[in-house]
Design a protein around this motif. Structure first.
Motif, mmCIF file in Angstrom:
data_model
loop_
_atom_site.group_PDB
_atom_site.id
_atom_site.type_symbol
_atom_site.label_atom_id
_atom_site.label_comp_id
_atom_site.label_asym_id
_atom_site.label_seq_id
_atom_site.Cartn_x
_atom_site.Cartn_y
_atom_site.Cartn_z
ATOM 1 N N GLU A 42 -2.290 2.811 -11.127
ATOM 2 C CA GLU A 42 -1.587 2.338 -9.928
ATOM 3 C C GLU A 42 -0.351 1.494 -10.271
ATOM 4 N N HIS A 43 -0.244 1.039 -11.521
ATOM 5 C CA HIS A 43 0.930 0.259 -11.908
ATOM 6 C C HIS A 43 2.158 1.164 -12.028
ATOM 7 N N LYS A 44 1.905 2.489 -12.015
ATOM 8 C CA LYS A 44 3.030 3.431 -12.066
ATOM 9 C C LYS A 44 3.273 4.074 -10.693
ATOM 10 N N SER A 45 2.644 3.511 -9.657
ATOM 11 C CA SER A 45 2.800 4.085 -8.313
ATOM 12 C C SER A 45 4.172 3.747 -7.742
ATOM 13 N N GLN A 46 4.545 4.479 -6.713
ATOM 14 C CA GLN A 46 5.841 4.289 -6.059
ATOM 15 C C GLN A 46 6.026 2.840 -5.605
ATOM 16 N N GLY A 47 4.963 2.273 -5.030
ATOM 17 C CA GLY A 47 5.027 0.903 -4.514
ATOM 18 C C GLY A 47 5.415 -0.108 -5.579
ATOM 19 N N VAL A 48 4.947 0.125 -6.803
ATOM 20 C CA VAL A 48 5.294 -0.785 -7.899
ATOM 21 C C VAL A 48 6.691 -0.472 -8.423
ATOM 22 N N LEU A 49 6.964 0.815 -8.621
ATOM 23 C CA LEU A 49 8.266 1.222 -9.199
ATOM 24 C C LEU A 49 9.440 0.775 -8.342
ATOM 25 N N GLU A 50 9.203 0.653 -7.034
ATOM 26 C CA GLU A 50 10.283 0.182 -6.149
ATOM 27 C C GLU A 50 10.663 -1.264 -6.454
ATOM 28 N N ILE A 51 9.663 -2.056 -6.849
ATOM 29 C CA ILE A 51 9.935 -3.460 -7.181
ATOM 30 C C ILE A 51 10.230 -3.598 -8.677
ATOM 31 N N ASN A 52 9.495 -2.823 -9.480
ATOM 32 C CA ASN A 52 9.625 -2.953 -10.931
ATOM 33 C C ASN A 52 9.783 -1.583 -11.579
#
Lengths: 225, 224
Positions: A42-52
């Motif tokens: 989940e650390h590679k999910s869209q929600g994370v990638l948008e911030i990081n």
């Protein structure tokens, strides 16, 4: 204040824990947060990638401000909220110097711990060598000896740079992690004492990895170090 | 002030260079210093070990205060000498956050650079793999592209906000290092502009690695 803050985090990750300890210490409870699973990617999910874009946790936001490096977030929070909660950077020049020094050495400790604990995760199978595993373990043992030395006089109220400071915010999670992974309390009594003195601190208790509660047994990869 | 400071350093080492830039920016010229040679293993000499049990450079002392971690020294110097020289930590929250963020990402950049440039130094012969060399190069290329992207917006000369800050103090040496090792300026025009723009800044000129003036760079990163 806290309402405009959000944290994406993973359980047991020392960098995430550092930010959470700081938020507690600065009385910024009530921030939005979401627990994600490294195992499920989940650390590679869209929600994370948008911030990081690096796809790493922690991913921290204060309004439009983004801070994905744990040390950066901790330093920013201490500097922006100096007047509330605990003072995390000492005024005394001697203690301040010691605090910055230990804080940054804490990153070396993190690397050496990761080289041992996450060896198989970091190194593809065909590149692994017993000699490398051995060398990493020896380097970690030497590193931990250094920290055991830094904590010779550890006592209540006297931690890495005397009073509880950013040095402890950065380093404590790593020490907790090492013990979770089987570090011998007999062989590293000062580190064990440091851990037991601080584990009840409200900010640390409040942010302790939830699954450590449910599953008190850790691992033993560091047992013979 | 500066007379109570001592720096043991090696030429071209980004961590050493960071501290020297910070000292110049804070008008702390005149500190005691000694140039040592990594090649001759002088970083493991008794003189260094006495100041730094890790046997690493920089080894920096101000009075009795030991600050061997370059970031620790830089942050400490800015905090202790706020009122002199250039302000290195912005007051504006957004710029300050950006500064800290880039500073600490700078450690990742330095790590990935070291994994490529110092591969043979760090990895014993029997443990080396072409697949690892390839992977490290790809990781460095991805990292360098990120930084090229960071310099797309805002000022070409500063990593955080409109002024030179601790982000530049800590990261500029690594970016310089990339070009010293042959990074292609055409392929990374924003990084090249940043590198060339700050070359002439007084603190950077004054602390430019002496060995770089004497010898040619390398081309290890030419095709990155």
């Amino acid at each position: 204040m806290a309402k405009s803050m959000s944290l994406l985090w993973g359980a047991g990750s020392p960098p995430c824990w550092r930010v959470m300890i700081t938020l507690e210490e600065k009385k910024l409870q009530g921030y939005k947060h979401k627990l994600l699973s490294f195992e499920k990617g989940e650390h590679k999910s869209q929600g994370v990638l948008e911030i990081n874009p690096r796809g790493q946790l922690p991913a921290f936001k204060h309004g439009d401000i983004i801070l994905n490096e744990s040390c950066a977030a901790c330093l920013y929070l201490e500097n922006q909220f100096k007047s509330q909660g605990m003072k995390l950077i000492p005024d005394s020049p001697a203690e301040q110097a010691l605090m910055y020094q230990r804080m940054m050495e804490g990153l070396t400790l993190t690397d050496k711990l990761n080289s041992v604990i996450y060896y198989d995760w970091l190194v593809p199978e065909q590149e692994r060598h017993d000699s490398a595993v051995k060398r990493n373990r020896e380097a970690l043992a030497a590193e931990l000896e250094l920290w055991e030395g830094y904590l010779q006089k550890v006592a209540a109220g006297s931690y890495l740079a005397r009073a509880f400071s950013l040095a402890d915010v950065i380093v404590f999670p790593n020490v907790a992690y090492a013990l979770r992974f089987g570090l011998s309390v007999g062989r590293y009594p000062k580190l064990a004492k440091y851990y037991s003195l601080l584990k009840e601190r409200p900010s640390i208790k409040a942010s302790r990895p939830p699954h450590w509660q449910a599953c008190p047994q850790g691992y033993d990869i560091l047992k013979d170090l | 002030m500066a007379q109570d400071m001592t720096l043991l350093w090696g030429s071209g080492s980004p961590p050493c260079w960071r501290v020297m830039i910070a000292l110049e920016e804070k008008n702390l010229q005149g500190y005691n210093q000694k140039l040592l040679s990594f090649e001759k293993m002088e970083h493991k000499s008794p003189e260094v070990m006495a100041m730094n049990p890790r046997g690493q450079l920089p080894s920096f002392k101000y009075k009795d205060y030991v600050l061997n971690e370059s970031y620790a020294a830089c942050m400490y110097l800015e905090n202790q000498f706020k009122s002199q020289g250039n302000k290195l930590i912005p007051d504006c929250p957004a710029e300050q956050a950006m500064m800290y963020q880039r500073m600490f990402e700078g450690l990742t950049l330095n790590q990935k650079m070291a994994d490529v440039i110092y591969y043979n130094w760090k990895v014993p012969e029997g443990e080396r793999h072409d697949s690892a060399v390839k992977r490290n190069r790809e990781a460095l290329a991805a990292e360098v592209k990120l930084w090229e992207g960071y310099l797309q917006k805002g000022s070409c000369c500063f990593l955080a906000g409109k002024n030179f800050s601790l982000a530049d103090v800590t990261v500029y040496p690594s970016i310089s290092y990339l070009f010293r090792f042959g990074l292609c300026e055409e392929r990374y025009p924003k990084l090249a502009a940043y590198y060339n723009c700050l070359k002439d800044r007084a603190s950077i000129k004054a602390s430019w690695p002496p060995t770089w003036k004497e010898t040619q760079g390398q081309d290890l990163l030419k095709d990155l």
